[in-house]
Design a protein around this motif. Structure first.
Motif, PDB file in Angstrom:
ATOM      1  N   SER A  82       0.815  -1.228   0.000  1.00  0.00           N
ATOM      2  CA  SER A  82       0.000   0.000   0.000  1.00  0.00           C
ATOM      3  C   SER A  82       0.842   1.270   0.000  1.00  0.00           C
ATOM      4  N   GLY A  83       1.977   1.234  -0.694  1.00  0.00           N
ATOM      5  CA  GLY A  83       2.841   2.396  -0.807  1.00  0.00           C
ATOM      6  C   GLY A  83       3.947   2.437   0.223  1.00  0.00           C
ATOM      7  N   PHE A  84       3.808   1.706   1.316  1.00  0.00           N
ATOM      8  CA  PHE A  84       4.859   1.709   2.332  1.00  0.00           C
ATOM      9  C   PHE A  84       6.135   1.042   1.811  1.00  0.00           C
ATOM     10  N   GLN A  85       5.995   0.082   0.872  1.00  0.00           N
ATOM     11  CA  GLN A  85       7.175  -0.528   0.283  1.00  0.00           C
ATOM     12  C   GLN A  85       7.962   0.512  -0.517  1.00  0.00           C
ATOM     13  N   PHE A  86       7.255   1.446  -1.172  1.00  0.00           N
ATOM     14  CA  PHE A  86       7.926   2.491  -1.938  1.00  0.00           C
ATOM     15  C   PHE A  86       8.560   3.530  -1.020  1.00  0.00           C
ATOM     16  N   ARG A  87       7.881   3.827   0.082  1.00  0.00           N
ATOM     17  CA  ARG A  87       8.460   4.753   1.057  1.00  0.00           C
ATOM     18  C   ARG A  87       9.742   4.184   1.638  1.00  0.00           C
ATOM     19  N   ALA A  88       9.712   2.892   1.933  1.00  0.00           N
ATOM     20  CA  ALA A  88      10.913   2.254   2.473  1.00  0.00           C
ATOM     21  C   ALA A  88      12.043   2.255   1.451  1.00  0.00           C
ATOM     22  N   GLU A  89      11.714   1.903   0.218  1.00  0.00           N
ATOM     23  CA  GLU A  89      12.745   1.847  -0.824  1.00  0.00           C
ATOM     24  C   GLU A  89      13.355   3.231  -1.052  1.00  0.00           C
TER      25      GLU A  89
END
Length: 368
Positions: free
Chosen positions: A216-223
């Motif tokens: 839900s977008g948190f993977q992109f925030r982490a990356e």
């Protein structure tokens, strides 16, 4: 708005027929496609309490642009810290609808060993997504999945949907559950679970474990913050059905008209989200939820549109994907008792019920 509803009507009518065929292909003895809605729905004002883990752009737009209000529904959306808490709230009537991984329905419907200590009758009555890009994210410095051997991985609940995705990704790289890594459930200082996606993202940054699943977008925030992304859902199961709207069986039986109205509003909001004309508004909304990071917002938006990863069309449930989800759980001993997966993933099992969805997505189910 009338023109948009007409376009939605034509698309939805076709999908409803396809959905009926999919059900019948899975369970030949299932009831045939229901007759069109031949009566006026009760439009009494209603409040629907919705529990969620990560914000749904569909719910957000539905509330902002009056799609729920048009159905005389007030949505009270409440973020919840963990899957045990959200299912406890559903069981106890705190939430009417919860947005959760459809796999969790198996756990709380069939496993007495589930974290709330007893089964009850949750039922998925609509779909939401194929998993929203759930990905294995590790602490900085790890460059391969194999480096997690001997490490610690965090899950929402050891027997929950995305936990099996995590185990499956690790298995694809030769790491065995309960042998090669330790599974933990993050908790607050008072011992209560704090293990939903937003909490795991924060705790990964705090260095509390080596890896987790984010979506839900948190993977992109982490990356974007430098945390490696080393695996995807497809490494664990393909096809896979992810998110769903879940209610209690008795609530659905007693609130069919309200369920139809809720689905109609949700699908109208989903069409709004997926309409390219609204791209800039969606990205601006997602940017405000991702610390102002425009790239993260854009990637999150683009994921919503992605077949097999983002939003399921017209809030449908991918029955083939559901079978893949059940097989993944079963492969890790995720059922207390042996199960017939063909039956379990058919309408006859009762773990999902598309009757309200079909009526909501028929041409004459829409208000003109």
């Amino acid at each position: 708005m009338r023109r948009n509803n007409l376009k939605a009507t034509l698309a939805l009518a076709g999908l409803a027929a396809l959905g009926a065929c999919a059900d019948n292909a899975t369970a030949p003895n299932a009831p045939q496609f229901q007759a069109p809605l031949a009566r006026q729905l009760s439009m009494e004002p209603a409040t629907v309490n919705v529990g969620y883990f990560s914000k749904s752009p569909v719910i957000t737009m539905g509330m902002k642009h009056g799609f729920f209000a048009a159905e005389n529904i007030t949505v009270n959306a409440v973020q919840t810290a963990s899957s045990p808490q959200i299912f406890r709230n559903l069981r106890d009537g705190v939430h009417d609808v919860i947005l959760t991984q459809i796999d969790n329905v198996f756990n709380y419907r069939y496993n007495q060993s589930n974290p709330i200590g007893a089964t009850f009758e949750p039922v998925a009555f609509m779909g939401t997504d194929w998993g929203n890009g759930a990905a294995l994210v590790t602490r900085k410095g790890i460059t391969s999945v194999e480096e997690l051997r001997g490490g610690t991985v965090a899950v929402d609940s050891p027997n929950s949907g995305f936990a099996f995705v995590l185990y499956g990704i690790l298995r694809a790289h030769g790491l065995q559950k309960d042998v090669d890594y330790t599974v933990i459930v993050p908790k607050k200082a008072d011992g209560t679970q704090d293990s939903g996606t937003p909490a795991r993202f924060t705790r990964l940054q705090n260095g509390e474990f080596d890896a987790t699943i984010l979506n839900s977008g948190f993977q992109f925030r982490a990356e974007a913050a430098g945390y490696p992304v080393l695996g995807q859902i497809q490494d664990a199961a393909d096809p896979f059905m992810g998110g769903s709207g879940v209610v209690r069986r008795d609530w659905l039986d007693n609130n069919q008209d309200l369920a139809i109205r809720f689905i109609r509003a949700y699908v109208a909001a989903e069409h709004y989200v997926l309409d390219p004309a609204n791209r800039d508004e969606l990205i601006a909304q997602l940017k405000s939820e991702s610390n102002g990071n425009a790239l993260v917002a854009t990637r999150t938006y683009e994921l919503l549109l992605q077949q097999g990863a983002g939003l399921t069309p017209d809030a449908s449930i991918d029955v083939q994907g559901l079978r893949g989800t059940a097989e993944l759980r079963n492969s890790f001993g995720g059922f207390d008792d042996p199960q017939n997966l063909s039956f379990l993933t058919s309408p006859a099992s009762g773990m999902y019920d598309l009757s309200a969805w079909r009526l909501a997505t028929q041409a004459n189910g829409w208000k003109e």
